[in-house]
Design a protein around this motif. Sequence first.
Motif, mmCIF file in Angstrom:
data_model
loop_
_atom_site.group_PDB
_atom_site.id
_atom_site.type_symbol
_atom_site.label_atom_id
_atom_site.label_comp_id
_atom_site.label_asym_id
_atom_site.label_seq_id
_atom_site.Cartn_x
_atom_site.Cartn_y
_atom_site.Cartn_z
ATOM 1 N N GLU A 1 56.934 -4.060 72.765
ATOM 2 C CA GLU A 1 55.735 -3.723 72.006
ATOM 3 C C GLU A 1 54.621 -3.300 72.963
ATOM 4 O O GLU A 1 54.408 -3.912 73.999
ATOM 5 N N VAL A 2 53.930 -2.261 72.572
ATOM 6 C CA VAL A 2 52.853 -1.750 73.418
ATOM 7 C C VAL A 2 51.698 -2.745 73.463
ATOM 8 O O VAL A 2 51.258 -3.261 72.439
ATOM 9 N N GLN A 3 51.217 -2.988 74.658
ATOM 10 C CA GLN A 3 50.037 -3.831 74.836
ATOM 11 C C GLN A 3 49.024 -3.085 75.702
ATOM 12 O O GLN A 3 49.383 -2.405 76.661
ATOM 13 N N LEU A 4 47.766 -3.234 75.360
ATOM 14 C CA LEU A 4 46.679 -2.596 76.089
ATOM 15 C C LEU A 4 45.686 -3.669 76.514
ATOM 16 O O LEU A 4 45.325 -4.543 75.713
ATOM 17 N N VAL A 5 45.244 -3.590 77.748
ATOM 18 C CA VAL A 5 44.261 -4.538 78.250
ATOM 19 C C VAL A 5 43.115 -3.761 78.880
ATOM 20 O O VAL A 5 43.308 -3.066 79.881
ATOM 21 N N GLU A 6 41.927 -3.879 78.283
ATOM 22 C CA GLU A 6 40.742 -3.225 78.829
ATOM 23 C C GLU A 6 40.020 -4.171 79.789
ATOM 24 O O GLU A 6 40.064 -5.402 79.623
ATOM 25 N N SER A 7 39.343 -3.588 80.752
ATOM 26 C CA SER A 7 38.514 -4.353 81.670
ATOM 27 C C SER A 7 37.453 -3.448 82.254
ATOM 28 O O SER A 7 37.512 -2.222 82.078
ATOM 29 N N GLY A 8 36.498 -4.043 82.943
ATOM 30 C CA GLY A 8 35.482 -3.265 83.639
ATOM 31 C C GLY A 8 34.123 -3.216 82.982
ATOM 32 O O GLY A 8 33.182 -2.665 83.555
ATOM 33 N N GLY A 9 34.010 -3.771 81.799
ATOM 34 C CA GLY A 9 32.711 -3.777 81.147
ATOM 35 C C GLY A 9 31.751 -4.725 81.843
ATOM 36 O O GLY A 9 32.124 -5.479 82.740
ATOM 37 N N GLY A 10 30.497 -4.669 81.424
ATOM 38 C CA GLY A 10 29.495 -5.557 82.002
ATOM 39 C C GLY A 10 28.099 -5.130 81.623
ATOM 40 O O GLY A 10 27.909 -4.275 80.750
ATOM 41 N N LEU A 11 27.137 -5.750 82.288
ATOM 42 C CA LEU A 11 25.725 -5.454 82.075
ATOM 43 C C LEU A 11 25.250 -4.521 83.178
ATOM 44 O O LEU A 11 25.447 -4.801 84.361
ATOM 45 N N VAL A 12 24.626 -3.429 82.795
ATOM 46 C CA VAL A 12 24.163 -2.461 83.774
ATOM 47 C C VAL A 12 22.817 -1.904 83.317
ATOM 48 O O VAL A 12 22.545 -1.841 82.113
ATOM 49 N N GLN A 13 21.993 -1.540 84.257
ATOM 50 C CA GLN A 13 20.718 -0.925 83.911
ATOM 51 C C GLN A 13 20.914 0.518 83.466
ATOM 52 O O GLN A 13 21.889 1.171 83.866
ATOM 53 N N ALA A 14 20.005 0.996 82.677
ATOM 54 C CA ALA A 14 20.052 2.394 82.270
ATOM 55 C C ALA A 14 20.090 3.280 83.513
ATOM 56 O O ALA A 14 19.378 3.043 84.481
ATOM 57 N N GLY A 15 20.971 4.275 83.464
ATOM 58 C CA GLY A 15 21.162 5.150 84.611
ATOM 59 C C GLY A 15 22.292 4.713 85.516
ATOM 60 O O GLY A 15 22.697 5.462 86.415
ATOM 61 N N GLY A 16 22.790 3.507 85.282
ATOM 62 C CA GLY A 16 23.857 2.971 86.110
ATOM 63 C C GLY A 16 25.234 3.449 85.696
ATOM 64 O O GLY A 16 25.375 4.282 84.783
ATOM 65 N N SER A 17 26.249 2.900 86.369
ATOM 66 C CA SER A 17 27.626 3.334 86.160
ATOM 67 C C SER A 17 28.568 2.147 86.064
ATOM 68 O O SER A 17 28.278 1.062 86.582
ATOM 69 N N LEU A 18 29.675 2.390 85.398
ATOM 70 C CA LEU A 18 30.775 1.430 85.324
ATOM 71 C C LEU A 18 32.079 2.205 85.331
ATOM 72 O O LEU A 18 32.107 3.389 84.962
ATOM 73 N N ARG A 19 33.152 1.546 85.697
ATOM 74 C CA ARG A 19 34.474 2.127 85.534
ATOM 75 C C ARG A 19 35.304 1.195 84.667
ATOM 76 O O ARG A 19 35.599 0.069 85.051
ATOM 77 N N LEU A 20 35.659 1.694 83.512
ATOM 78 C CA LEU A 20 36.470 0.933 82.577
ATOM 79 C C LEU A 20 37.939 1.245 82.804
ATOM 80 O O LEU A 20 38.295 2.388 83.118
ATOM 81 N N SER A 21 38.782 0.246 82.651
ATOM 82 C CA SER A 21 40.220 0.425 82.829
ATOM 83 C C SER A 21 40.956 0.019 81.565
ATOM 84 O O SER A 21 40.547 -0.921 80.876
ATOM 85 N N CYS A 22 42.041 0.710 81.299
ATOM 86 C CA CYS A 22 42.918 0.384 80.175
ATOM 87 C C CYS A 22 44.342 0.379 80.720
ATOM 88 O O CYS A 22 44.904 1.440 81.008
ATOM 89 N N ALA A 23 44.901 -0.810 80.885
ATOM 90 C CA ALA A 23 46.257 -0.948 81.394
ATOM 91 C C ALA A 23 47.231 -1.055 80.227
ATOM 92 O O ALA A 23 47.070 -1.920 79.364
ATOM 93 N N ALA A 24 48.215 -0.184 80.209
ATOM 94 C CA ALA A 24 49.188 -0.144 79.113
ATOM 95 C C ALA A 24 50.533 -0.674 79.603
ATOM 96 O O ALA A 24 50.916 -0.475 80.755
ATOM 97 N N SER A 25 51.238 -1.331 78.707
ATOM 98 C CA SER A 25 52.571 -1.839 79.037
ATOM 99 C C SER A 25 53.406 -1.930 77.777
ATOM 100 O O SER A 25 52.871 -1.876 76.660
ATOM 101 N N GLY A 26 54.723 -2.039 77.966
ATOM 102 C CA GLY A 26 55.615 -2.271 76.844
ATOM 103 C C GLY A 26 55.969 -1.048 76.028
ATOM 104 O O GLY A 26 56.553 -1.170 74.957
ATOM 105 N N PHE A 27 55.638 0.153 76.523
ATOM 106 C CA PHE A 27 55.971 1.336 75.733
ATOM 107 C C PHE A 27 57.354 1.857 76.115
ATOM 108 O O PHE A 27 57.818 1.669 77.232
#
Length: 128
Positions: free
Chosen positions: A1-27
């Motif tokens: 079964e397909v599973q997805l796990v997101e990560s990388g969110g957080g609190l950031v000031q306006a103008g800032g940056s983040l990198r979000l990840s989505c790891a997939a498995s089970g496909f």
Amino acid sequence: EVQLVESGGGLVQAGGSLRLSCAASGFSFDEYAIGWFRQAPGKEREGVSSINSIDGRAFYADSVKGRFTISIDNAKDTVYLQVNSLKPEDAAVYYCGFTYVAAATMLPGLASYEYDRWGQGTQVTVSS
């Protein structure tokens, strides 16, 4: 079964940056598309960007073009969303969705109904 796990969110000031990840498995097949969506309190889920494992074509919502970049690492079965120049209106829970793709000519868009597997989401908070 397909599973997805997101990560990388957080609190950031306006103008800032983040990198979000989505790891997939089970496909079972290597041809798939992953889309990033976001949902703010009291609002509908909104499609942000998508990419596919066949040819790597990326699609973006107009609201994030030029600020967000989606990429795929097929070796790690992970999709990234680089989010730059964040605005308070970008604050939301970000989800990734998964669907198998039959061919590069049949790619899904940014509508949530086109995806059938979802992760648990990662919170992005933007302070002004």
